[in-house]
Design a protein around this motif. Structure first.
Motif, PDB file in Angstrom:
ATOM      1  N   PRO A  28      25.779  17.938  10.424  1.00  9.89           N
ATOM      2  CA  PRO A  28      26.646  17.241  11.388  1.00  9.89           C
ATOM      3  C   PRO A  28      28.026  17.890  11.520  1.00  9.89           C
ATOM      4  CG  PRO A  28      25.444  15.644  10.083  1.00  9.89           C
ATOM      5  CD  PRO A  28      25.181  16.995   9.449  1.00  9.89           C
ATOM      6  N   ALA A  29      28.588  18.371  10.417  1.00 12.04           N
ATOM      7  CA  ALA A  29      29.879  19.063  10.502  1.00 12.04           C
ATOM      8  C   ALA A  29      29.739  20.380  11.247  1.00 12.04           C
ATOM      9  CB  ALA A  29      30.447  19.306   9.102  1.00 12.04           C
ATOM     10  N   ALA A  30      28.604  21.056  11.070  1.00  8.98           N
ATOM     11  CA  ALA A  30      28.353  22.299  11.805  1.00  8.98           C
ATOM     12  C   ALA A  30      28.281  22.031  13.301  1.00  8.98           C
ATOM     13  CB  ALA A  30      27.059  22.951  11.312  1.00  8.98           C
ATOM     14  N   ILE A  31      27.643  20.943  13.675  1.00 10.37           N
ATOM     15  CA  ILE A  31      27.566  20.560  15.088  1.00 10.37           C
ATOM     16  C   ILE A  31      28.967  20.234  15.619  1.00 10.37           C
ATOM     17  CG2 ILE A  31      26.724  18.783  16.685  1.00 10.37           C
ATOM     18  CD1 ILE A  31      24.179  18.658  14.933  1.00 10.37           C
ATOM     19  N   ALA A  32      29.745  19.501  14.836  1.00 12.18           N
ATOM     20  CA  ALA A  32      31.113  19.147  15.252  1.00 12.18           C
ATOM     21  C   ALA A  32      31.954  20.401  15.455  1.00 12.18           C
ATOM     22  CB  ALA A  32      31.751  18.224  14.219  1.00 12.18           C
ATOM     23  N   GLU A  33      31.771  21.397  14.594  1.00 12.28           N
ATOM     24  CA  GLU A  33      32.519  22.649  14.743  1.00 12.28           C
ATOM     25  C   GLU A  33      32.173  23.329  16.072  1.00 12.28           C
ATOM     26  OE1 GLU A  33      33.512  26.503  12.013  1.00 12.28           O
ATOM     27  OE2 GLU A  33      31.418  25.869  12.084  1.00 12.28           O
ATOM     28  N   GLN A  34      30.905  23.355  16.420  1.00 12.44           N
ATOM     29  CA  GLN A  34      30.495  23.971  17.687  1.00 12.44           C
ATOM     30  C   GLN A  34      31.054  23.194  18.876  1.00 12.44           C
ATOM     31  OE1 GLN A  34      28.965  26.967  17.395  1.00 12.44           O
ATOM     32  NE2 GLN A  34      29.116  26.574  15.204  1.00 12.44           N
ATOM     33  N   GLN A  35      31.039  21.873  18.771  1.00 13.87           N
ATOM     34  CA  GLN A  35      31.610  21.037  19.832  1.00 13.87           C
ATOM     35  C   GLN A  35      33.111  21.288  19.976  1.00 13.87           C
ATOM     36  OE1 GLN A  35      30.266  17.250  18.322  1.00 13.87           O
ATOM     37  NE2 GLN A  35      28.557  17.165  19.778  1.00 13.87           N
ATOM     38  N   ALA A  42      25.459  21.972  21.153  1.00 12.06           N
ATOM     39  CA  ALA A  42      26.113  22.252  19.878  1.00 12.06           C
ATOM     40  C   ALA A  42      25.118  22.431  18.734  1.00 12.06           C
ATOM     41  CB  ALA A  42      27.112  21.144  19.557  1.00 12.06           C
ATOM     42  N   ALA A  43      24.062  21.616  18.713  1.00 11.49           N
ATOM     43  CA  ALA A  43      23.080  21.729  17.629  1.00 11.49           C
ATOM     44  C   ALA A  43      22.383  23.085  17.668  1.00 11.49           C
ATOM     45  CB  ALA A  43      22.058  20.600  17.713  1.00 11.49           C
ATOM     46  N   LEU A  44      22.089  23.581  18.839  1.00  5.93           N
ATOM     47  CA  LEU A  44      21.447  24.895  18.969  1.00  5.93           C
ATOM     48  C   LEU A  44      22.393  26.003  18.494  1.00  5.93           C
ATOM     49  CD1 LEU A  44      19.073  26.643  19.922  1.00  5.93           C
ATOM     50  CD2 LEU A  44      20.141  26.662  22.179  1.00  5.93           C
ATOM     51  N   PHE A  45      23.651  25.931  18.882  1.00  2.00           N
ATOM     52  CA  PHE A  45      24.625  26.927  18.431  1.00  2.00           C
ATOM     53  C   PHE A  45      24.836  26.846  16.920  1.00  2.00           C
ATOM     54  CE2 PHE A  45      25.723  27.336  22.915  1.00  2.00           C
ATOM     55  CZ  PHE A  45      25.927  28.705  23.017  1.00  2.00           C
ATOM     56  N   ALA A  46      24.837  25.630  16.368  1.00  2.00           N
ATOM     57  CA  ALA A  46      24.985  25.480  14.917  1.00  2.00           C
ATOM     58  C   ALA A  46      23.794  26.104  14.191  1.00  2.00           C
ATOM     59  CB  ALA A  46      25.134  24.009  14.548  1.00  2.00           C
ATOM     60  N   ALA A  47      22.592  25.838  14.672  1.00  2.00           N
ATOM     61  CA  ALA A  47      21.393  26.408  14.043  1.00  2.00           C
ATOM     62  C   ALA A  47      21.386  27.932  14.159  1.00  2.00           C
ATOM     63  CB  ALA A  47      20.140  25.814  14.681  1.00  2.00           C
ATOM     64  N   ALA A  48      21.765  28.446  15.308  1.00  2.00           N
ATOM     65  CA  ALA A  48      21.813  29.903  15.493  1.00  2.00           C
ATOM     66  C   ALA A  48      22.863  30.535  14.584  1.00  2.00           C
ATOM     67  CB  ALA A  48      22.103  30.231  16.960  1.00  2.00           C
ATOM     68  N   THR A  49      23.993  29.871  14.426  1.00  2.00           N
ATOM     69  CA  THR A  49      25.040  30.372  13.542  1.00  2.00           C
ATOM     70  C   THR A  49      24.533  30.459  12.108  1.00  2.00           C
ATOM     71  OG1 THR A  49      26.816  29.555  14.951  1.00  2.00           O
ATOM     72  CG2 THR A  49      27.356  29.893  12.626  1.00  2.00           C
ATOM     73  N   ILE A  50      23.882  29.409  11.647  1.00  2.00           N
ATOM     74  CA  ILE A  50      23.324  29.399  10.292  1.00  2.00           C
ATOM     75  C   ILE A  50      22.309  30.524  10.133  1.00  2.00           C
ATOM     76  CG2 ILE A  50      21.877  28.089   8.680  1.00  2.00           C
ATOM     77  CD1 ILE A  50      23.218  25.526   9.932  1.00  2.00           C
ATOM     78  N   ALA A  51      21.427  30.672  11.113  1.00  2.00           N
ATOM     79  CA  ALA A  51      20.388  31.709  11.040  1.00  2.00           C
ATOM     80  C   ALA A  51      20.998  33.103  10.965  1.00  2.00           C
ATOM     81  CB  ALA A  51      19.454  31.596  12.241  1.00  2.00           C
ATOM     82  N   VAL A  52      22.020  33.359  11.771  1.00  2.00           N
ATOM     83  CA  VAL A  52      22.649  34.686  11.764  1.00  2.00           C
ATOM     84  C   VAL A  52      23.424  34.900  10.471  1.00  2.00           C
ATOM     85  CG1 VAL A  52      24.385  36.151  12.877  1.00  2.00           C
ATOM     86  CG2 VAL A  52      22.728  34.903  14.271  1.00  2.00           C
ATOM     87  N   GLN A  53      24.188  33.902  10.050  1.00  2.00           N
ATOM     88  CA  GLN A  53      24.982  34.072   8.836  1.00  2.00           C
ATOM     89  C   GLN A  53      24.105  34.297   7.610  1.00  2.00           C
ATOM     90  OE1 GLN A  53      27.496  30.522   9.010  1.00  2.00           O
ATOM     91  NE2 GLN A  53      29.239  31.811   9.577  1.00  2.00           N
TER      92      GLN A  53
END
Length: 135
Positions: A28-35, A42-53
């Protein structure tokens, strides 16, 4: 020498591994950061960020050759995009501009470091192996 190269790569990846794990643990904090940065969905960008990192870091730390270069390129590209989004110093003034310009330049250094990792990994099989931890 192999351990020194691996430790250097680990230093480059440390912030990405930490950030990826923190986002994974508190999605949820990852989603909030993207928002916060206006990225939707935002959830898609958060998941993609985690996958890349995390994925990029695993490849940089444990793969060889083209896969190591792919991980380094992914982290470099991610860093460039995130830095442009997160540190737009050109829109600021005063101390805010100063701090964001410094962060922008530090992140540019990370991009350069990942570029070097990619180039070394692509040089030759011997060069790629020289950057892999000893077994």
């Amino acid at each position: 020498m192999n351990a020194a190269f691996w430790l250097a790569r680990a230093g480059l990846c440390l912030a990405y591994v930490y950030s990826g794990l923190a986002k994974l643990i508190d999605f949820p904090a990852a989603i909030a950061e993207q928002q916060h940065f206006g990225l939707q969905p935002a959830a898609l960008f958060a998941a993609a960020t985690i996958a890349v990192q995390l994925g990029g870091s695993v490849l940089v730390l444990f793969a060889r050759g083209r896969l190591a270069a792919l991980g380094a390129a992914a982290l470099a590209g991610f860093t460039m995009i995130a830095t442009i989004i997160g540190h737009p110093f050109w829109t600021m003034s005063g101390i805010e501009r100063f701090h964001n310009l410094n962060a922008f330049l530090e992140h540019a250094g990370l991009v350069g470091g990942f570029g070097l990792i990619a180039l070394i990994a692509l040089q030759s099989p011997a060069a790629s192996e020289s950057c892999t931890p000893a077994h």
